[in-house]
Scaffold this active site. Sequence first.
Site, mmCIF file in Angstrom:
data_model
loop_
_atom_site.group_PDB
_atom_site.id
_atom_site.type_symbol
_atom_site.label_atom_id
_atom_site.label_comp_id
_atom_site.label_asym_id
_atom_site.label_seq_id
_atom_site.Cartn_x
_atom_site.Cartn_y
_atom_site.Cartn_z
ATOM 1 N N HIS A 163 0.812 -1.216 0.000
ATOM 2 C CA HIS A 163 0.000 0.000 0.000
ATOM 3 C C HIS A 163 0.846 1.268 0.000
ATOM 4 O O HIS A 163 0.341 2.346 -0.291
ATOM 5 C CB HIS A 163 -0.932 0.006 1.221
ATOM 6 C CG HIS A 163 -2.007 -1.034 1.125
ATOM 7 N ND1 HIS A 163 -3.312 -0.726 0.835
ATOM 8 C CD2 HIS A 163 -1.962 -2.380 1.244
ATOM 9 C CE1 HIS A 163 -4.027 -1.831 0.796
ATOM 10 N NE2 HIS A 163 -3.230 -2.866 1.050
ATOM 11 N N ASP A 371 3.538 9.638 -0.594
ATOM 12 C CA ASP A 371 2.352 8.854 -0.229
ATOM 13 C C ASP A 371 2.112 7.795 -1.301
ATOM 14 O O ASP A 371 2.199 8.106 -2.491
ATOM 15 C CB ASP A 371 1.126 9.783 -0.152
ATOM 16 C CG ASP A 371 0.134 9.364 0.925
ATOM 17 O OD1 ASP A 371 0.077 8.172 1.249
ATOM 18 O OD2 ASP A 371 -0.589 10.247 1.434
HETATM 19 P P1 ADQ Z 1 -2.870 6.166 4.933
HETATM 20 O O1 ADQ Z 1 -1.458 6.607 5.052
HETATM 21 O O2 ADQ Z 1 -3.592 5.953 6.193
HETATM 22 O O3 ADQ Z 1 -2.993 4.860 4.016
HETATM 23 P P2 ADQ Z 1 -4.855 7.551 3.129
HETATM 24 O O4 ADQ Z 1 -4.751 6.846 1.823
HETATM 25 O O5 ADQ Z 1 -5.047 9.010 2.982
HETATM 26 O O6 ADQ Z 1 -3.581 7.345 4.063
HETATM 27 O O7 ADQ Z 1 -6.079 6.949 3.899
HETATM 28 C C1 ADQ Z 1 -6.483 7.504 5.108
HETATM 29 C C2 ADQ Z 1 -7.929 7.128 5.414
HETATM 30 O O8 ADQ Z 1 -8.191 7.543 6.749
HETATM 31 C C3 ADQ Z 1 -8.925 7.832 4.521
HETATM 32 O O9 ADQ Z 1 -9.978 6.964 4.201
HETATM 33 C C4 ADQ Z 1 -9.411 8.999 5.372
HETATM 34 O O10 ADQ Z 1 -10.751 9.385 5.152
HETATM 35 C C5 ADQ Z 1 -9.254 8.471 6.768
HETATM 36 N N1 ADQ Z 1 -8.932 9.605 7.663
HETATM 37 C C6 ADQ Z 1 -7.906 10.457 7.562
HETATM 38 N N2 ADQ Z 1 -7.964 11.392 8.543
HETATM 39 C C7 ADQ Z 1 -9.063 11.109 9.248
HETATM 40 C C8 ADQ Z 1 -9.695 11.697 10.384
HETATM 41 N N3 ADQ Z 1 -9.192 12.782 11.001
HETATM 42 N N4 ADQ Z 1 -10.808 11.114 10.859
HETATM 43 C C9 ADQ Z 1 -11.321 10.019 10.257
HETATM 44 N N5 ADQ Z 1 -10.792 9.430 9.184
HETATM 45 C C10 ADQ Z 1 -9.671 9.964 8.692
HETATM 46 C C11 ADQ Z 1 -2.057 3.946 3.416
HETATM 47 C C12 ADQ Z 1 -1.035 4.569 2.485
HETATM 48 C C13 ADQ Z 1 -1.745 5.387 1.416
HETATM 49 C C14 ADQ Z 1 -2.748 4.512 0.666
HETATM 50 C C15 ADQ Z 1 -3.620 3.740 1.624
HETATM 51 C C16 ADQ Z 1 -4.463 2.698 0.904
HETATM 52 O O11 ADQ Z 1 -0.124 5.385 3.210
HETATM 53 O O12 ADQ Z 1 -0.809 5.937 0.503
HETATM 54 O O13 ADQ Z 1 -3.566 5.340 -0.145
HETATM 55 O O14 ADQ Z 1 -2.853 3.064 2.618
HETATM 56 O O15 ADQ Z 1 -3.672 1.841 0.134
#
Ligand code: ADQ
Length: 465
Positions: A163, A371
């Site tokens: 991921h 990311d």
């Molecule tokens: P993350 O690094 O966790 O994921 P991201 O892809 O942005 O990053 O996903 C975060 C998730 O958490 C989103 O669904 C978002 O809505 C939720 N989220 C963020 N802040 C929040 C908050 N304050 N309250 C509630 N929910 C919140 C890892 C990798 C990424 C990759 C994903 C999926 O780092 O690059 O996109 O896995 O493969």
Amino acid sequence: MADGYSFVVVANRLPVDRTTDEHGEAQWTRSPGGLVSALEPIVRASGGAWVGWTGAPDDDTGPAAVDGIQLQPVPLSSEDIDRYYEGQSNSTIWPLFHDLVEPPVHKREWRQAYEAVNRRFAEATAAVAAEGAAVWVHDYQLLLVPAMLRALRPDLRIGFFLHIPFPPVELFMQLPRRAELLRGLLGADLVGFQRPLAAQNFLQLTARILGLSPQEDSVVYEDRTVVARAFPISIDVAEIDRIAASPGAQREADRLRAELGGDRRLLLGVDRLDYTKGIEQRVEAFGELLAEEAVSNDEVVLVQVATPSRMRVAQYQQLRERVEREVGRINGEHGAVGKVPVHYLFQSRSREELVALYLATDVMLVTPLRDGMNLVAKEFVAARRDELGAMVLSEFTGAAAELDDAFLVNPHDVEDLKRAMVAALDASPDDRTARMRRMRAHVQAHDVDHWAREFLDALGVPVHT
Ligand code: ADQ
């Protein structure tokens, strides 16, 4: 389970959170998130199992069936969590795979714990998989599992998906026991990445470290062909769309806007509080725009929602302190009584609240230093049924390759961040709509179900839902 399960997902965490009810009985609730919503129907339809940790230390909960999915918990002790999870996974591999945004820490006892825990995951999987079953292993915590599993069960079809980014050759070379990690992944039949460049880095390393001869998207290793390709992950578009279409979400968006000062333009950041997400640089750029009077506290407001994450790791505590200090400084210098320029929420929010925030936003700021994908960018686009709202998006996210109608930015360059924020604020409604329409068309055609099916199809696994 006499004969085992024909489809098994293996991930650090189970797709549920465990709580205890008033009678002291264990209860499971599905944890939110795109991965779970994408895989759950597939696992359920195939009568599958999910191997993972419950999230609690020293939890000896046994297997349980929840909503048609067999859960196979892998217990972790407090020491395992320190060494395998917070140590090797989150203080060595995570920073190194994100281009050394913070310096990785290398410790022998962390590597040993990582190997031991990966072996337990492999053994737990081998114990529940049916003859010839398909197994899908996820992410950087479990890089050694494919090879360990193959050694135990050569009959299985094994897929792996990373991921997070996969680092350039020179960075990967810094890892102690790098050959073993590479061999770990080569235990899979299919290794999936977010971006084609990551797959290429991986294949090049098989030549450099193991002397193999990779082809365009595959390499032969121990008489098997291992395919390495990109499968950009996505979100449950229908779910976000359903929430965005509800009257409650629009009402909440209107309320938020009124509360923040009706005629101020809203800039929004939503991230886990992680040093890869570029939160500090983003806040700093916003502060400079205020200091230079390019924008004023009367005209704009920044809301930054940051979910607490990995708070036992020192680098995360320090980041929290730095962000809070900077927000305090900016509000002190540019705020007025009852009106501050930065609203900083160190909180997790429900999906409904996040969608209401997305709907209230003029300019979404997604500016990670690095990311793998970034799902927030896709959620924002999926929520904007009104085809309005602009997005500033870091070039160093996987999402930028698909959403190039955003205002793309180099997040390491504060001047560039400022330029992109102003350009997004100043864009005409027609320009914003044209950009958003194209981004929405892309996200709608590439949702998380599409992602899962493409991966399983490439792995040669029939999907019934
Ligand atoms: P993350 O690094 O966790 O994921 P991201 O892809 O942005 O990053 O996903 C975060 C998730 O958490 C989103 O669904 C978002 O809505 C939720 N989220 C963020 N802040 C929040 C908050 N304050 N309250 C509630 N929910 C919140 C890892 C990798 C990424 C990759 C994903 C999926 O780092 O690059 O996109 O896995 O493969």
